[in-house]
Design an enzyme around this catalytic site. Structure first.
Site, PDB file in Angstrom:
ATOM      1  CD  GLU A  70      12.940  11.257   2.135  1.00  0.00           C
ATOM      2  OE1 GLU A  70      14.156  11.498   2.245  1.00  0.00           O
ATOM      3  OE2 GLU A  70      12.158  11.193   3.109  1.00  0.00           O
ATOM      4  CB  ALA A 112      10.542   3.471  10.828  1.00  0.00           C
ATOM      5  CG  PHE A 140      -0.419  -0.064   2.543  1.00  0.00           C
ATOM      6  CD1 PHE A 140      -0.029   1.072   3.227  1.00  0.00           C
ATOM      7  CD2 PHE A 140      -0.299  -1.292   3.179  1.00  0.00           C
ATOM      8  CE1 PHE A 140       0.488   0.995   4.500  1.00  0.00           C
ATOM      9  CE2 PHE A 140       0.212  -1.377   4.462  1.00  0.00           C
ATOM     10  CZ  PHE A 140       0.618  -0.227   5.131  1.00  0.00           C
TER      11      PHE A 140
END
Length: 229
Positions: free
Chosen positions: A139, A151, A41
Site C-alpha cells: 500500500e 494522521a 520525501f
C-alpha cells in the site's frame, strides 16, 4: 500456522527497500532537471508481526488468505508539499510499468468522517527471489505534510483510546483536520511563489543543507513508521 515470520516477511521487506529507492529516485530526477518535485520525501516499513496478528483478529483474516486480504503488510508513504502534488504523484505511479495498481482510494475528495485525508493506492509488485518471482501486495499512501501531521496525532490518540474517542475529542480532531486542510488550501494559493523561492534556495547555499535535511527526515520517519504500528 506461520512458524517463521522472518522468512514470511522477507519479500515484503525487499519490496519496501526497492520501492523506497525507486520513489526517492523519482524525486532526484525532478531535482536533476531543476524542476519542482511533487515528492518531498518517502518513508516505508513492514508491518510488525504483533500488528499483523492483531489485525487478523480484528478483520477476521484467515491465515491462508493473509497475502491476499491484508494489503498493507508492506507500506510506503509519499509526502508532498501541495495537494496538487498528490495527484501528480498518482499520475506518475499510474504510468509505471514495474507496478500494477489494484485499487485506489481517494480520501481527499471523499474525506473520512473522522476528518482523515490521504490518497491510498494498493499495488502488486514483483519481487525477485532466489526461488523465483513473487508478486506481493503493498500500500502506498500519498499525503501532504499537514495531512500527515494530523494522521500521526490521530493514530497516537487512537492507540490511547482504543478507537473509542470521547465525543469532545472526536469533534476537536475533526476541527483540527479541517484547519490542516485549510492550511493546504492556503499554500496552494501561493504555490507558484513558494516554488520560485525554493528553486532559488536550492541553487544557492541551501542546496546541500536541503538534501541532507530531507535524507535525515526520511531516516527519522522510517523509524517512526516502524514504531507507530
Amino acid at each position: 500456522m506461520i512458524e517463521d515470520w522472518k522468512h514470511f516477511l522477507l519479500p515484503y521487506q525487499q519490496a519496501v527497500d526497492e520501492l523506497k529507492v525507486k520513489l526517492r529516485g523519482m524525486r532526484k530526477q525532478f531535482q536533476d532537471q531543476s524542476a519542482h518535485s511533487p515528492i518531498e520525501f518517502v518513508t516505508g516499513r513492514v508491518k510488525p508481526v504483533e500488528s499483523i496478528q492483531e489485525k487478523m483478529v480484528r478483520r477476521h483474516v484467515q491465515e491462508d488468505r493473509l497475502e491476499q486480504d491484508m494489503q498493507d503488510i508492506a507500506g510506503l508513504r509519499i509526502m508532498c508539499q501541495f495537494v496538487e502534488d498528490i495527484y501528480q504523484v498518482v499520475d506518475l505511479l499510474r504510468e509505471r510499468t514495474d507496478i500494477t495498481i489494484i485499487e485506489e482510494r481517494d480520501y481527499i475528495t471523499n474525506v473520512k468522517p473522522s476528518g482523515y485525508r490521504s490518497y491510498h493506492i494498493v499495488i502488486e509488485y514483483p519481487v525477485q527471489l532466489v526461488t523465483g518471482e513473487k508478486r506481493i501486495l503493498a500500500e502506498i499512501q500519498v499525503r501532504t505534510l499537514a495531512m500527515n501531521f494530523w494522521a500521526t496525532v490521530e493514530h497516537s490518540l487512537n492507540y490511547k483510546y482504543q478507537g473509542e474517542f470521547p465525543e469532545a475529542m472526536a469533534t476537536r480532531l475533526k476541527t483540527a483536520a479541517e484547519a490542516a486542510f485549510k492550511l493546504d488550501e492556503e499554500m496552494s494559493e501561493i504555490r507558484e511563489d513558494i516554488q520560485e523561492a525554493q528553486q532559488l534556495f536550492s541553487h544557492g547555499r541551501g542546496a546541500e543543507w536541503t538534501k541532507s535535511a530531507i535524507e535525515s527526515q526520511e531516516d527519522q520517519n522510517d523509524q517512526v513508521e516502524r514504531g507507530n504500528e
